[in-house]
Write a protein that holds these residues in place. Structure first.
Motif: not given
Length: 182
Positions: A43, A70, A74, A78, A119, A144-146, A148-149, A154, A156
């Motif tokens: 991430l 993030l 977050d 994960v 990060s 969710r993170y796909q 947000l990407a 972000i 991911f």
């Protein structure tokens, strides 16, 4: 090898079951370095959200003030999903998680066991790679993170790894527990 030999000598004959339990508990507590196949999840904050820093801790960059997308939640989501998917051992930016580990947000920093990380956040999980990959890919967390990407920019990704190596974690000694008399 030397520690094993001394343990065997101190425990005497018939100690193999006790040593097996001890070794299993050291592994489960994070007190032993481990290696094996698994899954690596990455991430990262969107480009332009962080600035180079010489701050201590694991990772290459520290988020700029107020630029966090993030946060600790977050990383925890994960990690919790990987545990639920069958991970046997996990490290975040090289910091091995133990049963007493904490992932927190303090000021502008994400802390893992009071150590600042930055990060990109790399979460390594040892376990059956096919099982971890399949379960994680179909999870609500990955979805969710796909999302947000695409929406927030972000970074991911997750990839199966044939060999991950995780250092031993810092396991605090018990403060109140004592060995029971046999």
């Amino acid at each position: 090898t030397e520690v094993s030999r001394l343990q065997q000598a101190a425990l005497g004959p018939g100690a193999s079951a006790l040593l097996r339990d001890l070794n299993r508990n050291r592994l489960l507590s994070g007190a032993e370095a481990v290696y094996g196949p698994g899954l690596e999840v990455r991430l990262s904050e969107p480009a332009g959200e962080s600035a180079p820093s010489n701050a201590p801790g694991h990772g290459e960059r520290t988020p700029a003030a107020g630029g966090h997308i993030l946060i600790d939640r977050d990383i925890r989501s994960v990690v919790n999903e990987l545990w639920a998917d069958g991970a046997e051992a996990i490290a975040v930016n090289g910091i091995r998680l133990t049963p007493t580990s904490a992932i927190r947000f303090a000021g502008d920093a994400i802390l893992v066991d009071y150590e600042q990380i930055a990060s990109p956040y790399v979460i390594d999980a040892i376990g059956a790679p096919d099982r971890l990959d399949t379960a994680f890919a179909s999870s609500a967390v990955a979805s969710r993170y796909q999302t947000l990407a695409g929406a927030k920019g972000i970074g991911f990704s997750f990839d199966e790894k044939p060999r991950l190596q995780l250092a031993a974690g810092v396991v605090p000694p018990p403060q109140y527990a004592t060995a029971a008399a046999r």
